[in-house]
Design an enzyme around this catalytic site. Sequence first.
Site, PDB file in Angstrom:
ATOM      1  N   CYS A 129       2.891  -6.717   6.014  1.00 19.85           N
ATOM      2  CA  CYS A 129       1.529  -6.347   6.102  1.00 19.85           C
ATOM      3  C   CYS A 129       0.935  -5.269   5.230  1.00 19.85           C
ATOM      4  O   CYS A 129      -0.034  -5.140   5.124  1.00 19.85           O
ATOM      5  CB  CYS A 129       1.087  -6.151   7.706  1.00 19.85           C
ATOM      6  SG  CYS A 129       1.595  -7.637   8.684  1.00 19.85           S
TER       7      CYS A 129
ATOM      8  N   CYS B  14       0.724  -1.339  10.920  1.00 22.09           N
ATOM      9  CA  CYS B  14       1.938  -1.616  11.425  1.00 22.09           C
ATOM     10  C   CYS B  14       2.632  -2.475  10.578  1.00 22.09           C
ATOM     11  O   CYS B  14       1.826  -3.247   9.846  1.00 22.09           O
ATOM     12  CB  CYS B  14       1.594  -1.977  12.950  1.00 22.09           C
ATOM     13  SG  CYS B  14       0.759  -3.811  12.953  1.00 22.09           S
TER      14      CYS B  14
ATOM     15  N   HIS C 274      -6.955 -10.956   8.005  1.00 26.11           N
ATOM     16  CA  HIS C 274      -5.781 -10.211   7.552  1.00 26.11           C
ATOM     17  C   HIS C 274      -5.031 -11.162   6.616  1.00 26.11           C
ATOM     18  O   HIS C 274      -3.942 -11.509   6.934  1.00 26.11           O
ATOM     19  CB  HIS C 274      -5.000  -9.792   8.914  1.00 26.11           C
ATOM     20  CG  HIS C 274      -3.719  -9.170   8.494  1.00 26.11           C
ATOM     21  ND1 HIS C 274      -3.605  -8.331   7.224  1.00 26.11           N
ATOM     22  CD2 HIS C 274      -2.591  -8.877   9.399  1.00 26.11           C
ATOM     23  CE1 HIS C 274      -2.286  -7.897   7.448  1.00 26.11           C
ATOM     24  NE2 HIS C 274      -1.647  -8.253   8.622  1.00 26.11           N
TER      25      HIS C 274
END
Length: 403
Positions: free
Chosen positions: A91, A389, A359
């Site tokens: 991510c 994160c 996202h």
Amino acid sequence: MTDAYIYDALRTPRGKGRKDGALHEVTSLRLSALTLNAVKERNNLNGHAVEDVIWGNVTQVMEQGGCLARSAVLASDLDQSIPGLAINRFCASGMEAVNLAANQVRGGAGEAYIAGGVEMMGRVAMGSDGAAIAVDPSIAMETYFVPQGISADIIATEYGFSRDDADALAVESQRRAAEAWKENRFAKSVITVRDQNGIPILDHDEYMRPGTDMQALGSLNASFQQMGEHMPGFDKVAMLKYPHLEKINHIHHAGNSSGIVDGAAAVLIGNKEFGEKWGLKPRARIKATAKIGTDPTIMLTGPVPVTEKILRETGMTIGDLDLFEVNEAFASVVLRFMQAFDVEDSKVNVNGGSIAMGHPLGATGAIIIGTLLDELERQDKETGLATLCIASGMGAATIIERV
């Protein structure tokens, strides 16, 4: 050491990551090339103006495989002499691309870079590239592997966040995102995606649900309770790792977790001489970057230790930062960050986040850096931190300051 400056930051709108999404017929290659071209055109650059393109994307298979960064350069109006580097830090891939580029500039390895990333989650399914940590027993058992949703629920259980806490954060994310779009706060950074005939395909984030309220979210079932409590029973794995937890409190669902979307983003980074050469004014200096490894089971707590690390390395305190972008992978991630640093809610994700707008894995890190910069300028503030994160237990952070 040479300073690295942000000269521009832009992104595409985020489309729904499914077949009825506006960007579904746009390939990862085309969206990447359009984004690179936008950087070139907005800044009146020649095709050979930058040293390299560093491009994050997470699921590097099918159309996103084979060093997509290089393919994107060749499909764009940039010169073929620019190589292209595809990277994957889950991510944080988009942020890591920016941080790598900044540190290359700071070290003297080139005057300028375009860095960012892409993820077409409606075209290339998340997880379709496989993962040793999930499927290889020799590591999955040793690390007490659980899926990210279970990890988010472990955070909620460990640090005392309720379903109402998570839902309230999600409602506020939707409200802030809707307000930001209504007030045109993204106008500086969001580019319109057009088809090959120049006809607009998408000019806004289409995932948002601005009418979301506590009642609507309250009707949703917890997404990870079944896999946790029954088959395959990940709660038992978690409690083997954390025996002090008597029960995992499953609070996350589709409404308080990040959305599956398509999107791309890019940041133009260069030294002072680059700006002078091309007549560009720097908008911010990348003051510091950091990354860290963390517990791979609870997995998503990385924003806390990586922020502690970057503050320690810069000699700063949390009070020295005016604004924060903390990726809303799951509500508990942001709740834990605010709890750990006692940060005012009004300074965190001012314009909403991934719960409201989605996202796109490989792009989000670059998106939130751009969003942070736009908001620092809008509020006439000076310094901000962006952090995410990361799967498998990692964290990444970037501190920027306006110039």
